[in-house]
Design a protein around this motif. Structure first.
Motif, short mmCIF file in Angstrom:
data_model
loop_
_atom_site.label_atom_id
_atom_site.label_comp_id
_atom_site.label_asym_id
_atom_site.label_seq_id
_atom_site.Cartn_x
_atom_site.Cartn_y
_atom_site.Cartn_z
N GLU A 182 7.02 -6.55 42.02
CA GLU A 182 5.94 -7.41 42.49
C GLU A 182 5.63 -7.16 43.96
O GLU A 182 4.46 -7.15 44.36
CB GLU A 182 6.31 -8.88 42.30
CG GLU A 182 6.23 -9.37 40.86
CD GLU A 182 4.79 -9.59 40.42
OE1 GLU A 182 4.04 -10.25 41.14
OE2 GLU A 182 4.43 -9.07 39.35
N ARG A 201 2.57 -1.84 39.84
CA ARG A 201 3.94 -2.22 39.48
C ARG A 201 4.95 -1.12 39.78
O ARG A 201 6.07 -1.14 39.28
CB ARG A 201 4.01 -2.63 38.00
CG ARG A 201 3.14 -3.83 37.68
CD ARG A 201 3.34 -4.33 36.27
NE ARG A 201 2.62 -5.60 36.07
CZ ARG A 201 2.66 -6.31 34.96
NH1 ARG A 201 3.36 -5.87 33.93
NH2 ARG A 201 2.00 -7.45 34.86
N GLU A 225 9.62 -9.21 38.80
CA GLU A 225 9.36 -10.21 37.77
C GLU A 225 10.09 -9.76 36.52
O GLU A 225 9.93 -8.61 36.07
CB GLU A 225 7.87 -10.36 37.48
CG GLU A 225 7.58 -11.49 36.49
CD GLU A 225 6.09 -11.72 36.29
OE1 GLU A 225 5.58 -11.30 35.23
OE2 GLU A 225 5.46 -12.31 37.18
#
Length: 251
Positions: free
Chosen positions: A211, A186, A225
C-alpha cells in the motif's frame, strides 16, 4: 540474507501465524481439534495469556465477542516474534473465522539463509479480516541490507545503500546517486538515475499487496494490506504459496 520480497511475504505470513496462535487457547472452550490445528502447523510460544469475552449466547452459539492474546517468543516459519499483543473480534469456534484483527508484534526476527538476522521493530495490525493493514518498521542497517539485496537481485549495480529523509543514497563504483522508493500498481518501485525498477511485486494469486512505503534516516516503514482470512484458510489447508515475484519493469 533474505530478500526484501521474502521479508514482505514473511510479514504477511506472520500476521496469519499469530492469528492461528489464538486457537491454542480455544480447546478449553471449543474442543481439541483447534489445538491440534495449531500444533500441526508448527507454532509455539511462551507465557501465552488469552482473555475471552463471552456475551449473550456465548460459546453455546459457537461465537465469542473477542479474544485478547498476549504471548512471548512466538516461533513462526523462519522467524521469532518476541512479544505479541493481539485482539480478534467476533470469533467463531466452529469454523475458526473472525471479523477483525488489531494489535502489535514487537521485535520480529527473520533468520536469513546465511544466518544473519533481520529485525523488524514493530508490525502493527489493524482492520477487518479480509483487509487487514500490516505496518512494518525496519531499522536502518537491516533496511539498508534488504534494499541493497533486492536492488542487486533486480539488476541494479549497488555497493551500498544509505537511508535519507524520504530518499536513498546508492553508491556504486565510487559514484553516489539519489534514489526513491514508491508503491505503484501494488508493486515496490526503486527510482534511480532516470530509471525505475520493480523490487517487489506480489503475484495475483497472493493474498497481500503493498500500500505505501516511507523512508527516514533511521528506518523504512512498509504498509501492506493482507487478506488474513484467506491466508489463514490456505495455511490451515496447506495451500499457502511462497512463490517469488519475477517482475523486472515498473508499471
Amino acid at each position: 540474507m533474505p530478500s526484501l520480497a521474502s521479508f514482505l511475504r514473511f510479514a504477511a505470513f506472520t500476521a496469519v501465524a499469530i492469528v492461528l496462535l489464538v486457537f491454542v487457547a480455544l480447546p478449553v472452550i471449543g474442543g481439541p481439534i483447534l489445538g491440534s490445528m495449531v500444533r500441526d502447523a508448527g507454532f509455539a510460544g511462551d507465557d501465552l495469556h488469552v482473555d475471552v469475552n463471552v456475551v449473550g449466547g456465548g460459546i453455546v452459539s459457537g461465537r465469542v465477542e473477542s479474544l485478547h492474546v498476549l504471548a512471548r517468543n512466538v516461533a513462526v516459519p523462519h522467524g521469532v516474534v518476541r512479544d505479541v499483543d493481539l485482539t480478534l473480534q467476533d470469533v467463531s469456534v466452529v469454523d475458526h473465522s473472525f471479523s477483525a484483527v488489531s494489535g502489535t508484534l514487537h521485535d520480529v526476527q527473520v533468520s536469513g539463509p546465511d544466518g544473519i538476522p533481520v529485525v523488524v521493530g514493530t508490525v502493527d495490525l489493524d482492520g477487518p479480516a479480509a483487509m487487514t493493514r500490516a505496518r512494518g518498521t525496519i531499522s536502518g542497517p537491516d533496511a539498508e541490507r534488504l534494499v541493497s539485496a533486492a536492488a542487486t537481485a533486480a539488476g541494479v549495480s549497488v555497493d551500498s545503500v544509505k537511508l535519507g529523509q524520504g530518499d536513498l543514497k546508492i553508491s556504486s563504483g565510487g559514484r553516489t546517486t539519489n534514489a526513491h522508493l514508491r508503491v505503484a500498481g501494488r508493486a515496490l518501485i526503486l527510482d534511480h538515475g532516470g530509471s525505475s525498477t520493480v523490487l517487489v511485486q506480489p503475484a495475483p494469486s497472493e493474498h497481500w499487496h503493498l500500500e505505501d512505503v516511507s523512508v527516514t534516516p533511521g528506518s523504512i516503514q512498509v504498509d501492506l494490506e493482507v487478506d488474513v482470512r484467506a491466508l489463514a484458510a490456505n495455511l490451515a489447508s496447506g495451500t499457502h504459496s511462497a512463490s517469488d515475484p519475477d517482475a523486472t519493469s515498473a508499471p
